[in-house]
Every structure is written in C-alpha cells, then in structure tokens.
Design an enzyme around this catalytic site. Structure first.
Site, PDB file in Angstrom:
ATOM      1  N   TYR A  89       0.850  -1.188   0.000  1.00 15.68           N
ATOM      2  CA  TYR A  89       0.000   0.000   0.000  1.00 15.68           C
ATOM      3  C   TYR A  89       0.894   1.249   0.000  1.00 15.68           C
ATOM      4  O   TYR A  89       1.285   1.769   1.044  1.00 15.68           O
ATOM      5  CB  TYR A  89      -0.924   0.015   1.206  1.00 15.68           C
ATOM      6  N   PRO A 121     -15.003  -6.091   1.970  1.00 15.77           N
ATOM      7  CA  PRO A 121     -16.127  -6.684   2.710  1.00 15.77           C
ATOM      8  C   PRO A 121     -17.500  -6.171   2.303  1.00 15.77           C
ATOM      9  O   PRO A 121     -18.510  -6.758   2.704  1.00 15.77           O
ATOM     10  CB  PRO A 121     -15.813  -6.310   4.163  1.00 15.77           C
ATOM     11  N   THR A 150     -26.788  -7.520  -7.427  1.00 14.35           N
ATOM     12  CA  THR A 150     -27.763  -7.215  -8.483  1.00 14.35           C
ATOM     13  C   THR A 150     -28.823  -6.278  -7.928  1.00 14.35           C
ATOM     14  O   THR A 150     -28.928  -6.046  -6.732  1.00 14.35           O
ATOM     15  CB  THR A 150     -28.437  -8.505  -8.969  1.00 14.35           C
TER      16      THR A 150
END
Length: 280
Positions: free
Chosen positions: A57, A204, A209
């Site tokens: 990172y 997470p 849909t």
C-alpha cells in the site's frame, strides 16, 4: 441474532471484530495526508483496535502514514501488516517476493516504518509460487521465534494451501476476498472456523444485483441502518471468526462503518440476505 464484538487472534490477542483497512489512505498531497491522518485517528477514537496495512500500500507510504498519525500507539491497538510483494517498473507493477532473505528484509523495513519492536500480526500477502511454501513460512516462523513477529497470517489462499501452511507454523489469520455477494472462499472460511483462525475479508462490502440491493435496502429500513451497515452486520452474524476491515477516506463513512457492529439482524433478516446473495 447476537454477534460477539471481540475476537482473540491466535487465541490470545483481543481485538474488536470490526476493524479498519488502511489501503485507501494515500497521502498524495499535503491536503490528502492531513485527511488520511484525521481518518486514522478518528478510527482509534471510535474504538477500532485492529488496523490492516501492507508494504504494497504505497510501497511503505501507508505504514509511514499510520506511524505518523498514531505513534505512540494506544496499548490495545494492533497494526497488522503484510509482506511478500515487491514493486517493479514493468508488468503489473509488482512481483512475488517470498525468498527468506527478502521476507526478513521487508519485516525489518516494516518495523522501522511502523516504529515497532514487534509486529503482532504479520501476514504473507501472497504465496510465492517460485519459492517452497516451507521456506516462506519457515522464514516467518524464525522471525516469530526471534520476537520480531507475534503471529503469522496468510492472504488469498485455498483450503489446501492453508492445510500445508499449518503443517509448518501456526496460522493465526487468513485474509481473502469475501462479502455478502462474493462467497467464493466459503470453504476457506469454514476451515478457519474449525481451527479458530481469524478470517479478515477484504472488500467486505460490494454491490450485488438490483434485486439483491433491494433486499438490503428493505432490511436496512427495518433495522434503522444503512445498506453498508447491513452488509457488514451480515458478515459479523455469518461467522464469529470474521473480522471485517472496511476502508475509507471519509470520516462520516468511517463512522457509519464502525457503527455496524451495533446493528443486530433478526434471524429472518439474516436469512433473507443470505438467500439474496445466493441468487446474485
């Protein structure tokens, strides 16, 4: 349904299950740096005791930022980091780096950047296919035995790889991609449950849909919560070994995320969300 709010990583390291993923904290400018520092500090103020970072990172910049923001660290705060990947100037911009000497060097770099004498949870970011697993985990075991590492975790592994790794050294955590609508690694989660291993789902929260999102919206309205909070509450209810680490660069969004462990789903709500994800 009532979910426990804390978990003991490795059987002895108490953390709040709802943690914070620092990946999005990118100090690209003075203004961005100030915002990132404020977010990290607010996470701790809100009671977060597990923050996840990695060498990858920002190639150390994220670790430097957390140290600037939070050192000297509160007594119960755990900064978990990951090693095993190096930056390149070609291809995808990174390569596996699982050679024992490289892992040792990265751990020393992380200790320096984070201003720590010991990393309580060190995770292998990716298994290096070019280095025997026993050599990679053996190097981390040696670092643990030397006191530089407290507990060892893995990231993006299969059940078979987890079994093989546990034959070399105790594994305290697994960090795989997982959320309500992406449950590919359910077998790995079940293996972690059976062994009491912490499961840290990265990404997470994800959109599903339109029908599934409608179900989340309906449950959120019933629970007087936001859709994001409902998605995180589902994770906390789904397994007691799950430690979600949602990330953000927004303090309001951070506050929304951290409040998710106060959202208690009913069995009916949990089941409806589970069915919605299965039909996604």
């Amino acid at each position: 349904m009532t979910a426990l709010t804390t978990f003991r990583i490795g059987g002895d390291l108490d953390v709040r299950r709802l943690g914070f993923g620092a990946m999005h904290l990118r100090p690209d400018s003075a203004e961005a740096r100030a915002t990132c520092i404020a977010v990290a500090r607010r996470a701790v103020e809100l009671g977060v005791t597990l923050i996840d970072t990695a060498h990858m990172y920002g190639w150390g910049a994220n670790e430097d930022l957390l140290a600037e923001a939070l050192h000297p660290y509160p007594e119960k705060l755990v900064i978990a980091t990951k090693v095993g990947i190096r930056r390149t100037t070609t291809g995808e911009g990174w390569r596996h780096a699982g050679e024992p000497a490289d892992l040792r060097a990265q751990v020393d770099e992380a200790l320096r950047r984070l201003r720590l004498d010991r990393i309580e949870l060190l995770q292998l970011h990716r298994l290096d296919p070019g280095v025997p697993l026993a050599d990679q985990l053996g190097a981390l075991r040696d670092l643990r035995d030397e006191g530089k590492v407290g507990r060892i975790g893995l990231s993006e592994v299969t059940v078979a790889e987890l079994v093989e790794a546990r034959a070399v050294v105790d594994i305290a955590s697994v960090q795989n991609r997982y959320n309500l609508f992406d449950r590919e690694h359910e077998p790995v989660l079940k293996a972690c449950e059976a062994a009491g291993i912490a499961f840290l789902p990265w990404r997470p929260v994800a959109a599903g849909t339109s029908g599934a999102r409608a179900e989340i919206a309906a449950v959120a309205k019933e629970a007087d919560a936001t859709p994001t909070q409902v998605a995180l509450a589902w994770l906390l209810a789904h397994s007691q070994v799950i430690l979600p680490i949602p990330g953000t660069t927004s303090i309001p969004h951070l506050e929304e995320n951290v409040a998710s462990d106060a959202v208690h789903l009913t069995r009916n709500q949990y089941d409806r969300l589970s069915r919605a994800s299965e039909t996604d």
